[in-house]
Enzyme design. Structure first.
Site, mmCIF file in Angstrom:
data_model
loop_
_atom_site.group_PDB
_atom_site.id
_atom_site.type_symbol
_atom_site.label_atom_id
_atom_site.label_comp_id
_atom_site.label_asym_id
_atom_site.label_seq_id
_atom_site.Cartn_x
_atom_site.Cartn_y
_atom_site.Cartn_z
ATOM 1 N N GLU A 20 -6.695 4.292 -5.293
ATOM 2 C CA GLU A 20 -7.884 4.737 -4.560
ATOM 3 C C GLU A 20 -8.282 6.104 -5.110
ATOM 4 O O GLU A 20 -7.492 7.040 -5.071
ATOM 5 C CB GLU A 20 -7.576 4.839 -3.065
ATOM 6 C CG GLU A 20 -8.795 5.204 -2.244
ATOM 7 C CD GLU A 20 -8.458 5.698 -0.847
ATOM 8 O OE1 GLU A 20 -9.307 5.582 0.044
ATOM 9 O OE2 GLU A 20 -7.336 6.222 -0.633
ATOM 10 N N ASP A 46 0.860 -1.179 0.000
ATOM 11 C CA ASP A 46 0.000 0.000 0.000
ATOM 12 C C ASP A 46 0.899 1.233 0.000
ATOM 13 O O ASP A 46 1.560 1.539 0.999
ATOM 14 C CB ASP A 46 -0.876 -0.035 1.266
ATOM 15 C CG ASP A 46 -2.114 0.831 1.163
ATOM 16 O OD1 ASP A 46 -2.052 1.877 0.493
ATOM 17 O OD2 ASP A 46 -3.130 0.467 1.781
ATOM 18 N N HIS A 74 -10.869 -1.081 4.949
ATOM 19 C CA HIS A 74 -10.561 -0.627 6.307
ATOM 20 C C HIS A 74 -11.144 0.752 6.611
ATOM 21 O O HIS A 74 -10.988 1.243 7.721
ATOM 22 C CB HIS A 74 -9.040 -0.604 6.486
ATOM 23 C CG HIS A 74 -8.390 0.395 5.560
ATOM 24 N ND1 HIS A 74 -8.404 0.242 4.188
ATOM 25 C CD2 HIS A 74 -7.743 1.553 5.802
ATOM 26 C CE1 HIS A 74 -7.794 1.272 3.625
ATOM 27 N NE2 HIS A 74 -7.379 2.087 4.588
ATOM 28 N N ASP A 75 -11.749 1.395 5.621
ATOM 29 C CA ASP A 75 -12.350 2.716 5.836
ATOM 30 C C ASP A 75 -13.873 2.660 5.866
ATOM 31 O O ASP A 75 -14.519 3.702 6.059
ATOM 32 C CB ASP A 75 -11.939 3.681 4.709
ATOM 33 C CG ASP A 75 -10.446 3.961 4.679
ATOM 34 O OD1 ASP A 75 -9.808 3.959 5.756
ATOM 35 O OD2 ASP A 75 -9.910 4.190 3.579
ATOM 36 N N ASP A 84 -2.706 4.769 -2.404
ATOM 37 C CA ASP A 84 -3.566 5.536 -1.525
ATOM 38 C C ASP A 84 -3.918 6.898 -2.130
ATOM 39 O O ASP A 84 -3.045 7.571 -2.688
ATOM 40 C CB ASP A 84 -2.797 5.746 -0.204
ATOM 41 C CG ASP A 84 -3.657 6.288 0.906
ATOM 42 O OD1 ASP A 84 -4.619 5.621 1.281
ATOM 43 O OD2 ASP A 84 -3.350 7.398 1.401
HETATM 44 C C1 GLC Z 1 -6.941 6.597 2.394
HETATM 45 C C2 GLC Z 1 -6.817 5.428 3.327
HETATM 46 C C3 GLC Z 1 -7.206 5.870 4.686
HETATM 47 C C4 GLC Z 1 -6.249 6.957 5.122
HETATM 48 C C5 GLC Z 1 -6.216 8.107 4.099
HETATM 49 C C6 GLC Z 1 -5.031 8.978 4.325
HETATM 50 O O1 GLC Z 1 -8.245 7.021 2.258
HETATM 51 O O2 GLC Z 1 -7.570 4.344 2.859
HETATM 52 O O3 GLC Z 1 -7.221 4.819 5.612
HETATM 53 O O4 GLC Z 1 -6.639 7.465 6.363
HETATM 54 O O5 GLC Z 1 -6.103 7.619 2.788
HETATM 55 O O6 GLC Z 1 -3.849 8.324 3.959
#
Ligand code: GLC
Ligand code: CA
Length: 540
Positions: free
Chosen positions: A245, A102, A317-318, A203
């Site tokens: 993402e 990641d 995880h979010d 990310d």
């Molecule tokens: C993404 C991750 C999240 C994190 C954010 C900042 O959205 O999935 O868990 O807090 O980025 O890195």
């Protein structure tokens, strides 16, 4: 076993996401680690997944559970060391599984040596690795706010400047406009490729082209330019899987991100479906309507067919747990978990399973003191400051907090669910006595068994990978049904996503055939039982 040297192998793959802190502890410190993951490879092989996406395991002060990296080239001692990572990569490969890392490239930790240097003086060589603006204390350059609350600008009195951070102040944004930053990141990525990883999750990648002066963060003017350079300098032509993402992705943008020529990434996580029940912010609910979800899925399935690639997920995880969010985490828990699994795993794209989803793990409606996430804690304070009562704020957290997904993996009914022999960093869900891997592995009718069967079905039926998509009964408020046609086969997926019996007439093309997969035994003519899921397939 997939052939990882074959182009686009990831189109047949199923990915499993591990949240390392909460997966398996090996040394009793209450925190999951790499040797813990290693010890569970057999379980993952039994499930049948091809790749493991590990949420960040790099050196980090853990202000945001590793999404604040202080050294991209080191493993955080919480999780192990470089040798543990090499062993994991090797042992996973032996089982036909690759490891995906990641990469948090939008920002670093404020403890990264680059930032420690950058904040020392305006003419430090690293100063320009981050985004600085002049200003006066108390008057930030503009009104931009950070995702985890408060302003997106933090004042550094020593040098009389503000730095920009889209997330917490401990997560300063990198200045992608600086070519040196980009080259350092590419070099680091190439080093990980040389270690034998199978790919990367990127990310918040849609933020890297930002222009804070225009108050633009997502989909900024230089985003695709940077992405193409990144791909060309690292993974292009190397048969790796890459998933970005991108909360701000629409279909035209997703076609660029996942262009079949490989010029950017393999695919993106887009969130159009996952925000359908959210109001202005995620803490404000909006009613969930199945027809809207189906329409959205239809658009994405058809919009990327032959022109890009979808990633498929209900959880990460979010996000809160799907069975608590849109299923039934009471009496119909297992049935509703299976129903949502069938609905997703018949689609075109690469499915992602988030740890514990394959067991039907639920949300964790804990008191605030048992939550750990910086976002939950800040959101609680902000909701209270905005006039919400404690009960209202807690209700919002119980519904949407990221902590819901971050409780330790439930391996057994025993103490701490078999996650640790010590004190878990986050409270174990008390329902592990009923919901756990050990029990599900022994039960041929478990949620786990359904996920396993769905993964196997994707491998044995090319139509699942290749077929096109036709939505059936679009306005039906209970049933999600669709056809997939391709590779000489016709596939039907029919799921009742409600707790009441629904009418459903089997399309004539399948009359007299038996389902390939049925979550509640032999089907009943003319109806789908509550949360029932069926898959049929015939040759054309
Ligand atoms: C993404 C991750 C999240 C994190 C954010 C900042 O959205 O999935 O868990 O807090 O980025 O890195
Ligand atoms: Ca540990």
């Amino acid at each position: 076993m997939l052939d990882f040297t074959k182009k686009d192998w990831w189109k047949q793959a199923v990915v499993y996401q591990i949240y390392p802190k909460s997966f398996q502890d090996s040394n009793g410190d209450g925190i999951g680690d790499l040797p813990g993951i290693l010890s569970r490879l057999d379980y993952l092989q039994t499930l049948g997944v091809d790749a493991l996406w590990l949420s960040p395991v790099f050196a980090s002060p853990q202000a945001d559970n590793g999404y604040d990296i202080s050294d991209y080239r080191a493993i955080d001692p919480l999780f192990g060391d470089m040798e543990d990572m090499r062993t994991l990569i090797r042992e996973a490969r032996r089982r036909g599984i690759v490891i995906l890392l990641d990469l948090v490239l939008n920002h670093t930790s404020d403890q990264h040596r680059w930032f420690l240097q950058a904040r020392q003086s305006r003419d430090n060589p690293y100063h320009d690795y981050y985004i600085w603006r002049d200003g006066e204390p108390g008057t930030p350059p503009n009104g931009m706010t950070a995702t985890f609350g408060g302003p997106a600008w933090t004042w550094v009195p020593e040098i009389g400047q503000y730095y920009f951070h889209q997330f917490a102040p401990q997560q300063p944004d990198l200045n992608w406009a600086n070519p040196k930053v980009r080259q350092e990141l590419y070099e680091m990525i190439r080093a990980w490729i040389d270690e034998g990883v199978g790919g990367f999750r990127l990310d918040v990648i849609d933020q890297i082209g930002k222009d804070p002066d225009l108050e633009v963060t997502g989909n900024g003017p230089r985003l695709h330019e940077f992405l193409r350079e990144l791909a060309a300098s690292t993974w292009a032509g190397r048969n790796l899987v890459t998933v970005g993402e991108a909360w701000g992705a629409d279909i035209p943008r997703a076609r660029l991100y996942s262009a079949p020529d490989g010029s950017e990434m393999s695919m993106v996580f887009q969130f159009e479906q996952m925000v359908l029940d959210q109001g202005k912010t995620k803490w404000e609910p909006r009613p969930f309507a199945l027809p809207a979800l189906k329409k959205s899925i239809e658009r994405w399935q058809q919009g990327l067919h032959g022109q890009g690639w979808n990633s498929l997920f209900w959880n990460n995880h979010d996000l809160p747990r799907i069975v608590s969010r849109w299923g039934d985490d009471g009496a119909a828990r297992a049935d509703s978990a299976k129903a949502w699994a069938v609905a997703l795993h018949g689609l075109q794209g690469t499915p992602y399973i988030y740890q514990g989803e394959e067991l039907g793990m639920t949300n964790a409606p804990y008191p605030l003191a048992d939550y750990r996430d910086i976002e939950s804690r800040n959101a609680y304070e902000e909701m209270r400051a905005a006039g919400k009562t404690d009960a209202e704020a807690m209700q919002a957290l119980h519904r949407m907090a990221r902590d819901n997904a971050r409780t330790p993996m439930q391996w057994t009914a025993g103490e701490n669910a078999g996650f640790t022999t010590g004190t878990p960093w986050m409270r174990v869900n008390p329902n592990h006595t009923a919901i756990n891997a050990e029990a599900e592995l022994a039960d041929p009718d478990s949620v786990f068994a359904t996920y396993r069967a769905l993964i196997a079905l994707r491998k044995s039926h090319p139509v699942v990978v290749e077929g096109d998509f036709t939505l059936l009964c679009p306005d039906d408020k209970q049933v999600f049904a669709y056809l997939r046609r391709g590779a000489g086969q016709l596939l039907l997926v029919a799921v009742n996503l409600s707790g009441e019996t629904a009418e459903f007439a089997l399309p004539v093309a399948f009359a007299g055939t038996r389902p390939l997969l049925a979550t509640q035994g032999a089907p009943r003519p003319g109806v789908l039982r509550p949360w029932e899921g069926l898959i049929y397939c015939r040759d054309l």
